[in-house]
Design an enzyme around this catalytic site. Structure first.
Site, short mmCIF file in Angstrom:
data_model
loop_
_atom_site.label_atom_id
_atom_site.label_comp_id
_atom_site.label_asym_id
_atom_site.label_seq_id
_atom_site.Cartn_x
_atom_site.Cartn_y
_atom_site.Cartn_z
N ARG A 211 -7.76 -20.42 -1.56
CA ARG A 211 -6.71 -20.27 -0.55
C ARG A 211 -5.67 -21.38 -0.65
O ARG A 211 -5.98 -22.57 -0.50
CB ARG A 211 -7.31 -20.26 0.86
CG ARG A 211 -6.26 -19.96 1.92
CD ARG A 211 -6.84 -19.89 3.33
NE ARG A 211 -5.80 -19.57 4.29
CZ ARG A 211 -4.93 -20.45 4.79
NH1 ARG A 211 -5.01 -21.73 4.44
NH2 ARG A 211 -4.00 -20.07 5.64
N LYS B 47 6.50 -2.08 1.98
CA LYS B 47 5.32 -1.47 2.62
C LYS B 47 4.10 -2.38 2.46
O LYS B 47 3.21 -2.14 1.64
CB LYS B 47 5.06 -0.08 2.02
CG LYS B 47 4.15 0.80 2.89
CD LYS B 47 4.23 2.24 2.46
CE LYS B 47 3.23 3.15 3.13
NZ LYS B 47 3.33 3.23 4.58
N LEU C 268 11.01 1.14 7.27
CA LEU C 268 10.45 1.54 5.99
C LEU C 268 11.17 2.82 5.56
O LEU C 268 11.28 3.76 6.35
CB LEU C 268 8.95 1.82 6.13
CG LEU C 268 8.31 2.24 4.81
CD1 LEU C 268 8.14 1.04 3.89
CD2 LEU C 268 6.97 2.91 5.04
N GLU D 4 12.13 2.68 14.18
CA GLU D 4 11.24 3.73 13.65
C GLU D 4 10.01 3.75 14.54
O GLU D 4 10.10 3.36 15.70
CB GLU D 4 10.91 3.46 12.18
CG GLU D 4 10.28 2.12 11.93
CD GLU D 4 9.85 1.87 10.48
OE1 GLU D 4 9.66 2.84 9.73
OE2 GLU D 4 9.69 0.69 10.13
N HIS E 241 -1.10 -21.45 -0.09
CA HIS E 241 0.01 -20.54 0.22
C HIS E 241 0.84 -20.08 -0.98
O HIS E 241 1.16 -18.90 -1.07
CB HIS E 241 0.92 -21.16 1.29
CG HIS E 241 0.29 -21.19 2.66
ND1 HIS E 241 -0.81 -21.97 2.96
CD2 HIS E 241 0.61 -20.54 3.80
CE1 HIS E 241 -1.14 -21.79 4.23
NE2 HIS E 241 -0.30 -20.92 4.76
N ARG F 34 8.18 4.00 -4.67
CA ARG F 34 8.25 3.00 -3.59
C ARG F 34 7.22 1.90 -3.80
O ARG F 34 7.48 0.72 -3.50
CB ARG F 34 8.07 3.66 -2.22
CG ARG F 34 8.24 2.66 -1.08
CD ARG F 34 8.21 3.32 0.27
NE ARG F 34 6.93 3.97 0.51
CZ ARG F 34 6.69 4.79 1.52
NH1 ARG F 34 7.64 5.05 2.40
NH2 ARG F 34 5.51 5.33 1.67
N TYR G 232 0.83 -1.21 0.00
CA TYR G 232 0.00 0.00 0.00
C TYR G 232 0.86 1.25 0.00
O TYR G 232 2.07 1.19 0.24
CB TYR G 232 -0.95 0.00 1.20
CG TYR G 232 -0.31 0.35 2.53
CD1 TYR G 232 0.51 -0.54 3.20
CD2 TYR G 232 -0.52 1.61 3.11
CE1 TYR G 232 1.09 -0.21 4.41
CE2 TYR G 232 0.06 1.95 4.32
CZ TYR G 232 0.87 1.04 4.97
OH TYR G 232 1.45 1.38 6.16
N1 PDD Z 1 2.86 5.18 7.26
N2 PDD Z 1 7.43 3.81 8.88
C1 PDD Z 1 6.26 3.14 8.87
C2 PDD Z 1 6.19 1.84 9.59
C3 PDD Z 1 5.14 3.67 8.19
O1 PDD Z 1 3.99 2.99 8.17
C4 PDD Z 1 5.26 4.93 7.56
C5 PDD Z 1 4.12 5.56 6.82
C6 PDD Z 1 6.50 5.61 7.60
C7 PDD Z 1 6.73 6.92 6.92
O2 PDD Z 1 6.73 6.79 5.53
P1 PDD Z 1 6.27 8.00 4.60
O3 PDD Z 1 7.08 9.15 4.98
O4 PDD Z 1 6.55 7.51 3.23
O5 PDD Z 1 4.79 8.24 4.86
C8 PDD Z 1 7.57 5.01 8.27
C9 PDD Z 1 1.66 5.66 6.59
C10 PDD Z 1 1.48 7.13 6.69
C11 PDD Z 1 0.49 4.86 7.10
O6 PDD Z 1 0.66 3.65 7.28
O7 PDD Z 1 -0.60 5.42 7.30
#
Ligand code: PDD
Length: 284
Positions: A100, A149, A206, A181, A102, A52, A33
């Site tokens: 379903r 992501k 991320l 993070e 895997h 990304r 996403y």
């Molecule tokens: N989240 N780290 C994680 C685990 C994240 O889920 C996100 C973003 C970031 C920051 O990434 P960016 O600057 O590209 O938004 C870092 C989004 C906002 C969300 O899951 O809603």
């Protein structure tokens, strides 16, 4: 007003939008996403988010639902149909629908694409930044490829819930004493020299698009950027702590686990970066 979502080729009222019960996103979290922000009708950091998305798809050997140019058109159309000036756009791609099992479904299985948009309140974000936010720490119990992501966000959701229950806005995730993070943002500290420090871009974080733009802003402002791991103890003793994400931009942190950071007010480095980020994002 009825919200409109894009689901697999159609724009539909959100209340009527559905996905298949055997979608692999639903059964295996086999999906990726992006979250992007639109301000005054313009996407911020769109190219970075789309690059990304492509990387996430590549890493998982997942087909793109359409080419990037077409995706931009659909994203714009979702915002337009929802009549939004300032919007948070959510885009999700999964490996599609199959009985379903895997292993990956047969070649040619169509990936699912869902795009939604909702109003984004810029003033509320600025008001939050004026006071700063509190965070708590939580163990980082996520898998080894959080650089992708994916929608597999249960550990992130649990950490964010723990933060909410503690009256905090975010959770700093800690692995082996190191702050990787946050549950949905990147984490930063300012060191005693005024340099900004954030975890290097590895499989343990991320690679935030806002992080990337914030680094460019810092370089413009001649603020030194150091990409190295830092500990939770270092964060608690730092003159400033802040977080970055598409939805929070650069957000100052005023306490960590109840320990006051600096003067307990948003720090000057974070606020300068926030302004620079907003100006740069608005320029496109
Ligand atoms: N989240 N780290 C994680 C685990 C994240 O889920 C996100 C973003 C970031 C920051 O990434 P960016 O600057 O590209 O938004 C870092 C989004 C906002 C969300 O899951 O809603």
């Amino acid at each position: 007003m009825t919200r409109i979502a894009y689901v697999n080729g159609q724009y539909v009222p959100q209340s009527a939008a559905t996905v298949h019960i055997e979608d692999r996103g639903y059964q295996f979290a086999d999906g990726v996403y992006e979250v992007c922000i639109v301000v005054n009708g313009r996407y911020w950091d769109m190219e970075g988010h789309l690059a990304r998305l492509q990387r996430s798809l590549n890493e998982l050997q997942m087909a793109a639902p359409m080419d990037i140019e077409a995706l931009k058109v659909v994203m714009g159309e979702v915002v337009r149909r929802n009549r939004l000036k300032n919007a948070l756009v959510y885009m999700q791609v999964t490996r599609g629908v199959a009985p379903r099992n895997h292993p990956f479904p047969p070649e040619g299985t169509r990936p699912s694409l869902v795009i939604t948009a909702r109003r984004f309140d810029l003033d509320q974000s600025d008001a939050k930044a004026k006071t700063g936010v509190s965070v708590i720490s939580q163990p980082d119990i996520r898998w080894g490829r959080v650089d992708i992501k994916t929608v597999g966000l249960l550990p992130n959701a649990l950490a964010k819930q723990a933060a909410a229950e503690a009256g905090a806005a975010e959770a700093l995730l800690v692995r082996d004493g190191v702050v990787t993070e946050c549950s949905s943002s990147n984490a930063w500290i300012v060191d005693e020299t005024g340099a900004i420090v954030t975890h290097p871009k590895t499989n343990r974080i991320l690679g935030g698009i806002t992080r990337q733009t914030a680094i460019a802003c810092a370089e413009e402002l001649q603020i030194k950027v150091i990409e190295r791991p830092f500990t939770l103890e270092e964060a608690k003793a730092a003159p400033e702590v802040f977080i970055t994400s598409a939805t929070s931009f650069v957000m100052p942190v005023i306490s960590v686990d109840g320990v006051r950071i600096g003067s307990g007010k948003p720090g000057p480095v974070a606020m300068r970066l926030r302004e620079a980020y907003k100006a740069r994002a608005a320029r496109g």
